[in-house]
Design a protein around this motif. Structure first.
Motif, PDB file in Angstrom:
ATOM      1  N   ASP A  44     -44.489  22.832 -81.232  1.00 33.14           N
ATOM      2  CA  ASP A  44     -43.584  23.673 -80.870  1.00 33.14           C
ATOM      3  C   ASP A  44     -42.628  22.244 -81.879  1.00 33.14           C
ATOM      4  OD1 ASP A  44     -40.487  24.214 -81.002  1.00 33.14           O
ATOM      5  OD2 ASP A  44     -41.033  26.247 -79.583  1.00 33.14           O
ATOM      6  N   GLY A  45     -41.915  21.838 -81.881  1.00 35.15           N
ATOM      7  CA  GLY A  45     -41.101  20.216 -81.736  1.00 35.15           C
ATOM      8  C   GLY A  45     -39.783  21.036 -82.138  1.00 35.15           C
ATOM      9  N   GLY A  46     -39.275  22.411 -81.667  1.00 40.11           N
ATOM     10  CA  GLY A  46     -38.124  22.234 -81.403  1.00 40.11           C
ATOM     11  C   GLY A  46     -36.730  22.028 -82.587  1.00 40.11           C
ATOM     12  N   ALA A  47     -35.998  21.607 -81.985  1.00 37.21           N
ATOM     13  CA  ALA A  47     -34.715  21.565 -82.942  1.00 37.21           C
ATOM     14  C   ALA A  47     -35.293  19.763 -83.618  1.00 37.21           C
ATOM     15  CB  ALA A  47     -33.083  21.842 -82.148  1.00 37.21           C
ATOM     16  N   ALA A  48     -35.764  19.200 -82.816  1.00 38.97           N
ATOM     17  CA  ALA A  48     -35.464  18.065 -83.269  1.00 38.97           C
ATOM     18  C   ALA A  48     -37.283  17.668 -84.333  1.00 38.97           C
ATOM     19  CB  ALA A  48     -35.422  16.653 -82.201  1.00 38.97           C
ATOM     20  N   GLY A  49     -38.067  19.028 -84.617  1.00 41.81           N
ATOM     21  CA  GLY A  49     -39.336  18.877 -85.394  1.00 41.81           C
ATOM     22  C   GLY A  49     -39.073  17.929 -87.052  1.00 41.81           C
ATOM     23  N   ALA A  50     -40.479  18.499 -87.092  1.00 45.95           N
ATOM     24  CA  ALA A  50     -40.626  17.737 -88.660  1.00 45.95           C
ATOM     25  C   ALA A  50     -39.919  18.615 -89.438  1.00 45.95           C
ATOM     26  CB  ALA A  50     -41.724  17.789 -88.928  1.00 45.95           C
ATOM     27  N   ASP A  51     -38.987  18.445 -90.300  1.00 47.91           N
ATOM     28  CA  ASP A  51     -38.900  18.322 -91.451  1.00 47.91           C
ATOM     29  C   ASP A  51     -39.825  19.026 -92.732  1.00 47.91           C
ATOM     30  OD1 ASP A  51     -36.133  17.636 -90.691  1.00 47.91           O
ATOM     31  OD2 ASP A  51     -35.612  16.152 -92.211  1.00 47.91           O
ATOM     32  N   PHE A  52     -39.818  19.848 -93.376  1.00 46.95           N
ATOM     33  CA  PHE A  52     -40.705  20.932 -94.520  1.00 46.95           C
ATOM     34  C   PHE A  52     -41.079  19.397 -95.806  1.00 46.95           C
ATOM     35  CE2 PHE A  52     -41.607  23.446 -97.680  1.00 46.95           C
ATOM     36  CZ  PHE A  52     -43.214  24.097 -97.001  1.00 46.95           C
ATOM     37  N   THR A  53     -41.571  18.938 -95.716  1.00 44.04           N
ATOM     38  CA  THR A  53     -41.449  18.300 -97.015  1.00 44.04           C
ATOM     39  C   THR A  53     -42.575  18.708 -98.013  1.00 44.04           C
ATOM     40  OG1 THR A  53     -43.356  17.044 -96.261  1.00 44.04           O
ATOM     41  CG2 THR A  53     -40.760  15.791 -95.770  1.00 44.04           C
ATOM     42  N   VAL A  54     -42.588  17.819 -99.082  1.00 40.94           N
ATOM     43  CA  VAL A  54     -43.736  18.569 -99.916  1.00 40.94           C
ATOM     44  C   VAL A  54     -44.017  17.109-101.195  1.00 40.94           C
ATOM     45  CG1 VAL A  54     -43.335  19.996-102.401  1.00 40.94           C
ATOM     46  CG2 VAL A  54     -42.625  21.206 -99.867  1.00 40.94           C
ATOM     47  N   GLY A  55     -45.278  16.552-100.899  1.00 38.98           N
ATOM     48  CA  GLY A  55     -45.588  15.355-102.147  1.00 38.98           C
ATOM     49  C   GLY A  55     -45.946  14.686-100.578  1.00 38.98           C
ATOM     50  N   ALA A  56     -45.859  14.452 -99.781  1.00 40.93           N
ATOM     51  CA  ALA A  56     -45.630  13.004 -98.765  1.00 40.93           C
ATOM     52  C   ALA A  56     -45.227  13.637 -97.079  1.00 40.93           C
ATOM     53  CB  ALA A  56     -44.262  11.941 -98.932  1.00 40.93           C
ATOM     54  N   VAL A  57     -45.932  13.331 -96.748  1.00 39.38           N
ATOM     55  CA  VAL A  57     -44.882  12.925 -95.376  1.00 39.38           C
ATOM     56  C   VAL A  57     -44.525  11.376 -94.031  1.00 39.38           C
ATOM     57  CG1 VAL A  57     -46.778  15.113 -94.854  1.00 39.38           C
ATOM     58  CG2 VAL A  57     -47.901  12.612 -94.324  1.00 39.38           C
ATOM     59  N   TYR A  58     -43.985  12.275 -93.472  1.00 35.54           N
ATOM     60  CA  TYR A  58     -43.631  10.881 -92.666  1.00 35.54           C
ATOM     61  C   TYR A  58     -44.866  10.510 -91.517  1.00 35.54           C
ATOM     62  CZ  TYR A  58     -40.354   7.908 -90.059  1.00 35.54           C
ATOM     63  OH  TYR A  58     -39.456   6.440 -89.428  1.00 35.54           O
ATOM     64  N   ARG A  59     -45.232   8.791 -92.032  1.00 40.07           N
ATOM     65  CA  ARG A  59     -45.910   8.655 -91.267  1.00 40.07           C
ATOM     66  C   ARG A  59     -46.437   6.926 -91.219  1.00 40.07           C
ATOM     67  NH1 ARG A  59     -47.339   5.515 -94.562  1.00 40.07           N
ATOM     68  NH2 ARG A  59     -49.396   5.933 -96.524  1.00 40.07           N
ATOM     69  N   SER A  60     -46.711   6.025 -89.981  1.00 37.65           N
ATOM     70  CA  SER A  60     -46.668   4.756 -90.016  1.00 37.65           C
ATOM     71  C   SER A  60     -44.843   4.564 -89.943  1.00 37.65           C
ATOM     72  CB  SER A  60     -48.064   3.952 -90.713  1.00 37.65           C
ATOM     73  OG  SER A  60     -48.723   4.496 -90.278  1.00 37.65           O
ATOM     74  N   GLY A  61     -44.100   5.290 -89.221  1.00 41.46           N
ATOM     75  CA  GLY A  61     -42.513   4.594 -89.342  1.00 41.46           C
ATOM     76  C   GLY A  61     -41.593   5.024 -91.493  1.00 41.46           C
ATOM     77  N   THR A  62     -42.695   4.962 -91.789  1.00 41.23           N
ATOM     78  CA  THR A  62     -41.966   5.620 -93.092  1.00 41.23           C
ATOM     79  C   THR A  62     -43.176   6.562 -93.785  1.00 41.23           C
ATOM     80  OG1 THR A  62     -42.025   4.776 -95.688  1.00 41.23           O
ATOM     81  CG2 THR A  62     -43.760   4.323 -94.986  1.00 41.23           C
ATOM     82  N   MET A  63     -42.343   7.122 -95.597  1.00 41.82           N
ATOM     83  CA  MET A  63     -42.784   8.122 -96.017  1.00 41.82           C
ATOM     84  C   MET A  63     -44.696   7.421 -96.660  1.00 41.82           C
ATOM     85  SD  MET A  63     -41.048  10.851 -95.280  1.00 41.82           S
ATOM     86  CE  MET A  63     -42.017  12.238 -96.660  1.00 41.82           C
ATOM     87  N   GLY A  64     -45.631   8.610 -97.193  1.00 41.13           N
ATOM     88  CA  GLY A  64     -46.186   8.302 -96.995  1.00 41.13           C
ATOM     89  C   GLY A  64     -47.501   9.396 -97.561  1.00 41.13           C
ATOM     90  N   ASN A  65     -48.604   8.513 -98.256  1.00 45.48           N
ATOM     91  CA  ASN A  65     -50.002  10.105 -98.276  1.00 45.48           C
ATOM     92  C   ASN A  65     -49.126  10.929-100.030  1.00 45.48           C
ATOM     93  OD1 ASN A  65     -50.779  10.960 -94.852  1.00 45.48           O
ATOM     94  ND2 ASN A  65     -51.610   9.222 -95.987  1.00 45.48           N
TER      95      ASN A  65
END
Length: 249
Positions: A203-224
């Motif tokens: 449960d990330g609460g109000a400050a949890g992750a966005d819903f992303t398509v085609g990438a995720v936020y990792r290592s301080g930037t978008m990737g994968n």
């Protein structure tokens, strides 16, 4: 089954949250059908619309480094969390050949940098002696699995997903097991698919992750990054069964 019949099964399904068919032109918001009309926003420039579709004449062509974003506060119905969390995520994809091999995120709420992982559909996770398969990542803690540098809790199928061909890839979570499907079939793999995981989702609460398509936020930037065509994306608020998924190919 015709894709019109598949579309009807999706849009008429009582557990549907949102369905995107990616018929919009580059530069436009990709608007969901279903009870929640969530709009995906292009990132890193306009995402090309190509004349090769699944649920119409077109699909979205994501070049390496592009993705869609849906802010968390704008999509509360996609925030699956807790012990009772259940979901199905299905995508119609045509992945392209790439020189580098890196895991590819299809869609989910999965922020590795800030340890706010919840769920995500991947291809190509390189863990548990895996390579090109469909993967359904789940996390109850948001962070890496204890004793490992990464999150290791995932359902991973047995069959490589070929390049330059259309495939239906899916994963479900029912609060007890994560399961992955390739072209409407449960892609059974000993230990890893189905993957026992009764812990629920973070449960990330109000400050949890966005819903992303085609990438995720990792290592301080978008990737994968996923690179290829995306012909459809559907999210349901329960785990569809084998028969239901077989009818959505």
């Amino acid at each position: 089954m015709s894709k019109q019949n598949v579309r009807n099964r999706i849009t008429d399904h009582p557990s549907l949250v949102a369905f995107w068919d990616f018929q919009e032109a580059a530069g436009e918001l990709r608007q969901a059908q279903g009870p929640f009309g969530y709009a995906l926003e292009e990132q890193e420039g306009p995402i090309e619309r190509v004349e090769e579709g699944v649920f119409g004449s077109y699909s979205a062509k994501l070049n390496f480094g592009q993705w869609f974003n849906l802010p968390r506060e704008a999509c509360p119905a996609l925030d699956f969390h807790g012990k009772e969390a259940a979901l199905t995520l299905i995508a119609w994809v045509k992945r392209e050949q790439r020189d580098n091999r890196e895991c590819q995120a299809i869609a989910g709420m999965w922020n590795e940098t800030e340890k706010k992982r919840q769920y995500c559909l991947f291809l190509d996770l390189g863990i548990w002696d895996s390579a090109e398969q469909v993967c359904g990542h789940v996390s109850s803690t948001g962070g890496p699995t204890p004793g490992h540098p990464w999150c290791m809790t995932t359902a991973i199928g047995a069959t490589p997903v070929t390049k330059d061909e259309w495939h239906t890839v899916a994963f479900t979570y029912d609060g007890a097991y994560a399961r992955t499907y390739l072209d409407g079939r449960l892609d059974v793999r000993e230990t890893y698919n189905p993957y026992a995981y009764p812990e629920g989702l973070y449960d990330g609460g109000a400050a949890g992750a966005d819903f992303t398509v085609g990438a995720v936020y990792r290592s301080g930037t978008m990737g994968n990054f996923f690179a290829g065509c995306l012909g459809g994306l559907a999210v349901f608020n329960r785990a569809l069964d084998d028969e239901e998924l077989a009818q959505l190919v």
